[in-house]
Design a protein around this motif. Structure first.
Motif, PDB file in Angstrom:
ATOM      1  N   LEU A  11       6.180  -7.996  24.784  1.00 36.70           N
ATOM      2  CA  LEU A  11       6.272  -8.255  26.224  1.00 36.70           C
ATOM      3  C   LEU A  11       6.695  -7.010  26.998  1.00 36.70           C
ATOM      4  O   LEU A  11       6.320  -6.848  28.164  1.00 36.70           O
ATOM      5  CB  LEU A  11       7.244  -9.403  26.487  1.00 36.70           C
ATOM      6  CG  LEU A  11       6.755 -10.795  26.067  1.00 36.70           C
ATOM      7  CD1 LEU A  11       7.894 -11.806  26.125  1.00 36.70           C
ATOM      8  CD2 LEU A  11       5.592 -11.245  26.943  1.00 36.70           C
ATOM      9  N   GLN A  14       3.728  -5.098  28.295  1.00 37.14           N
ATOM     10  CA  GLN A  14       2.777  -5.770  29.184  1.00 37.14           C
ATOM     11  C   GLN A  14       2.632  -5.020  30.508  1.00 37.14           C
ATOM     12  O   GLN A  14       3.597  -4.464  31.047  1.00 37.14           O
ATOM     13  CB  GLN A  14       3.231  -7.198  29.458  1.00 37.14           C
ATOM     14  CG  GLN A  14       2.213  -8.030  30.239  1.00 37.14           C
ATOM     15  CD  GLN A  14       2.463  -9.513  30.081  1.00 37.14           C
ATOM     16  OE1 GLN A  14       3.598  -9.962  30.014  1.00 37.14           O
ATOM     17  NE2 GLN A  14       1.396 -10.292  30.005  1.00 37.14           N
ATOM     18  N   THR A  56       9.603  -6.814  38.903  1.00 39.01           N
ATOM     19  CA  THR A  56       9.042  -7.424  37.685  1.00 39.01           C
ATOM     20  C   THR A  56       9.058  -6.475  36.495  1.00 39.01           C
ATOM     21  O   THR A  56       9.143  -6.912  35.348  1.00 39.01           O
ATOM     22  CB  THR A  56       7.596  -7.887  37.905  1.00 39.01           C
ATOM     23  OG1 THR A  56       6.752  -6.746  38.159  1.00 39.01           O
ATOM     24  CG2 THR A  56       7.502  -8.876  39.068  1.00 39.01           C
ATOM     25  N   VAL A  58       6.590  -4.924  35.281  1.00 37.89           N
ATOM     26  CA  VAL A  58       5.346  -4.952  34.500  1.00 37.89           C
ATOM     27  C   VAL A  58       4.102  -4.863  35.386  1.00 37.89           C
ATOM     28  O   VAL A  58       3.029  -5.318  34.995  1.00 37.89           O
ATOM     29  CB  VAL A  58       5.266  -6.207  33.605  1.00 37.89           C
ATOM     30  CG1 VAL A  58       6.336  -6.169  32.522  1.00 37.89           C
ATOM     31  CG2 VAL A  58       5.367  -7.486  34.428  1.00 37.89           C
ATOM     32  N   GLN A 307       3.333 -13.471  32.597  1.00 40.46           N
ATOM     33  CA  GLN A 307       4.362 -13.197  31.597  1.00 40.46           C
ATOM     34  C   GLN A 307       4.700 -14.455  30.792  1.00 40.46           C
ATOM     35  O   GLN A 307       4.816 -14.414  29.559  1.00 40.46           O
ATOM     36  CB  GLN A 307       5.633 -12.681  32.255  1.00 40.46           C
ATOM     37  CG  GLN A 307       5.589 -11.237  32.719  1.00 40.46           C
ATOM     38  CD  GLN A 307       6.932 -10.829  33.311  1.00 40.46           C
ATOM     39  OE1 GLN A 307       7.377 -11.373  34.319  1.00 40.46           O
ATOM     40  NE2 GLN A 307       7.587  -9.892  32.664  1.00 40.46           N
ATOM     41  N   THR A 310       1.918 -15.418  28.440  1.00 43.38           N
ATOM     42  CA  THR A 310       1.847 -14.466  27.332  1.00 43.38           C
ATOM     43  C   THR A 310       2.967 -14.713  26.331  1.00 43.38           C
ATOM     44  O   THR A 310       2.752 -14.687  25.111  1.00 43.38           O
ATOM     45  CB  THR A 310       1.925 -13.026  27.860  1.00 43.38           C
ATOM     46  OG1 THR A 310       0.905 -12.819  28.844  1.00 43.38           O
ATOM     47  CG2 THR A 310       1.736 -12.023  26.737  1.00 43.38           C
ATOM     48  N   LEU A 349      12.617 -14.649  28.933  1.00 47.19           N
ATOM     49  CA  LEU A 349      12.179 -13.625  29.886  1.00 47.19           C
ATOM     50  C   LEU A 349      13.337 -13.121  30.743  1.00 47.19           C
ATOM     51  O   LEU A 349      13.390 -11.939  31.084  1.00 47.19           O
ATOM     52  CB  LEU A 349      11.046 -14.173  30.758  1.00 47.19           C
ATOM     53  CG  LEU A 349       9.708 -14.348  30.025  1.00 47.19           C
ATOM     54  CD1 LEU A 349       8.730 -15.153  30.856  1.00 47.19           C
ATOM     55  CD2 LEU A 349       9.120 -12.990  29.672  1.00 47.19           C
TER      56      LEU A 349
END
Length: 389
Positions: A11, A14, A56, A58, A307, A310, A349
């Motif tokens: 992650l 990503q 974020t 990402v 996210q 995923t 997360l």
């Protein structure tokens, strides 16, 4: 048993590209709705995109759309790339526009008039020039070309014209540049569409060569289409270039990704991670419009939705799934997949964001930042950015 450390490590790699046009005004085919604080030029779009990445972690690249993001004068596109770098982001895919000029009423690259076809190809070549200036890797092509009535034009000849035009642009690409061909099964053409499905896009890309690949727009399919099968097949053939993520209830609704069918997004991301597509060779881009909701929070939410899907995809216990499949245990195999999908990955997360030095709650962090109020106060006067419709 899935290794959570490995899931986190994946992650961290990503990257979700956000589209410049999502920060501007947009609307339905009947009305473009204006909001306060909307960017007035490409640089202000990049400022907003940088905020999405800030919260974020990402969203490091921003796709441009030409001519909506045309830059003239001092600095040009190289200057725009430098502005992006100063804000902590980079310029991503260059998207062409061969659907908003009056000359394209009967098509662009497939138009029966050679002069119109030249105009379209010249625009695509200009986009490659812009890629050279911005350092962008991907040229993304979508054509509104097609016909409305039987007999309007020769269907096979239109495919010949398409192949000829694509070949000219492909030859112009640099060694590190790619052509990503998108498809759409209808709209605005209603009888035939010149690139209506993944098979047509794949056939043209296969003929062009290794630097031509297919883009899967998650809103560009007939109801009930198994998009994850398309993804798995293109990955197997080495022809999946990227995604345009959005969500739909009826047709090309361009809603926030994961809004209508988060389970579908999870299934797609499982095929991506299982098939070796979760790498920088696959471009994960948003292609959405935000007509009634505030722009930046909607894009932050969309990135978070990707996210979450995923993370769930990475949690599928592949060993257990393979064992159930070998044992012909239909319900057991399905249960492995559903266990991963039903996992609440939000705590994972939040923990990951904290480890990355980010606020664990991007939406709340943005709301507290005061940026929304700041741009409303500052962006007064001038022409707001939009679709140009």
């Amino acid at each position: 048993m899935t290794d959570l450390a490995a899931v986190k490590a994946a992650l961290r790699t990503q990257a979700v590209e956000t589209p410049s046009w999502a920060y501007g005004n947009s609307g339905t085919r009947f009305k473009v709705f204006a909001q306060q604080g909307i960017p007035r030029d490409p640089r202000e779009k990049l400022d907003d995109a940088a905020k999405v990445h800030e919260f974020t972690g990402v969203a490091p690249t921003v796709a441009l759309h030409i001519p909506w993001d045309r830059v003239d004068g001092a600095g040009g596109y190289a200057g725009l790339a430098e502005h992006a770098a100063q804000r902590g982001v980079r310029l991503g895919a260059i998207n062409s526009n061969t659907f908003q000029d009056d000359a394209y009423r009967l098509g662009s690259i497939c138009h029966p008039d050679a002069a119109v076809r030249r105009k379209a190809v010249d625009h695509l070549l200009e986009c490659v020039d812009i890629m050279d200036a911005t350092g962008s890797r991907d040229l993304k092509l979508w054509f509104a070309d097609g016909t409305n009535y039987p007999g309007q034009d020769d269907v096979r000849e239109r495919q010949d014209r398409l192949a000829e035009g694509l070949a000219r642009v492909y030859e112009r690409l640099g060694e590190q540049q790619r052509m990503l061909l998108e498809y759409k099964f209808f709209e605005p053409a209603f009888y035939t569409t010149d690139v209506p499905d993944w098979g047509t896009a794949y056939a043209h890309c296969l003929k062009l060569g290794p630097r031509a690949q297919v883009v899967v727009d998650t809103g560009h399919h007939a109801p009930g289409t198994n998009i994850e099968f398309i993804v798995a097949t293109l990955l197997r053939e080495g022809k999946l270039g990227g995604f345009d993520f959005n969500s739909r209830f009826y047709a090309d609704d361009d809603l926030m990704v994961g809004a209508a069918d988060p389970f579908q997004l999870f299934r797609i991301m499982y095929e991506v991670t299982r098939g070796g597509g979760f790498t920088s060779d696959t471009a994960f881009m948003l292609d959405q419009c935000h007509n009634i909701e505030p722009k930046i929070p909607a894009i932050i939410r969309s990135v978070m939705n990707v996210q979450e899907a995923t993370a769930k995809a990475l949690l599928v216990d592949r060993e257990a799934l393979a064992a159930a499949q070998r044992a012909e245990d239909v319900l057991g195999a399905n249960a492995v997949v559903m266990d991963a999908y039903n996992t609440d990955v939000r705590p994972l997360l939040r923990e990951l964001r904290e480890e990355m030095g980010l606020d664990p709650e991007p939406m709340a962090a943005y709301a507290r930042s005061g940026y929304a109020e700041k741009i409303v106060a500052e962006r007064v006067g001038g022409q707001q950015a939009g679709w140009g419709a």
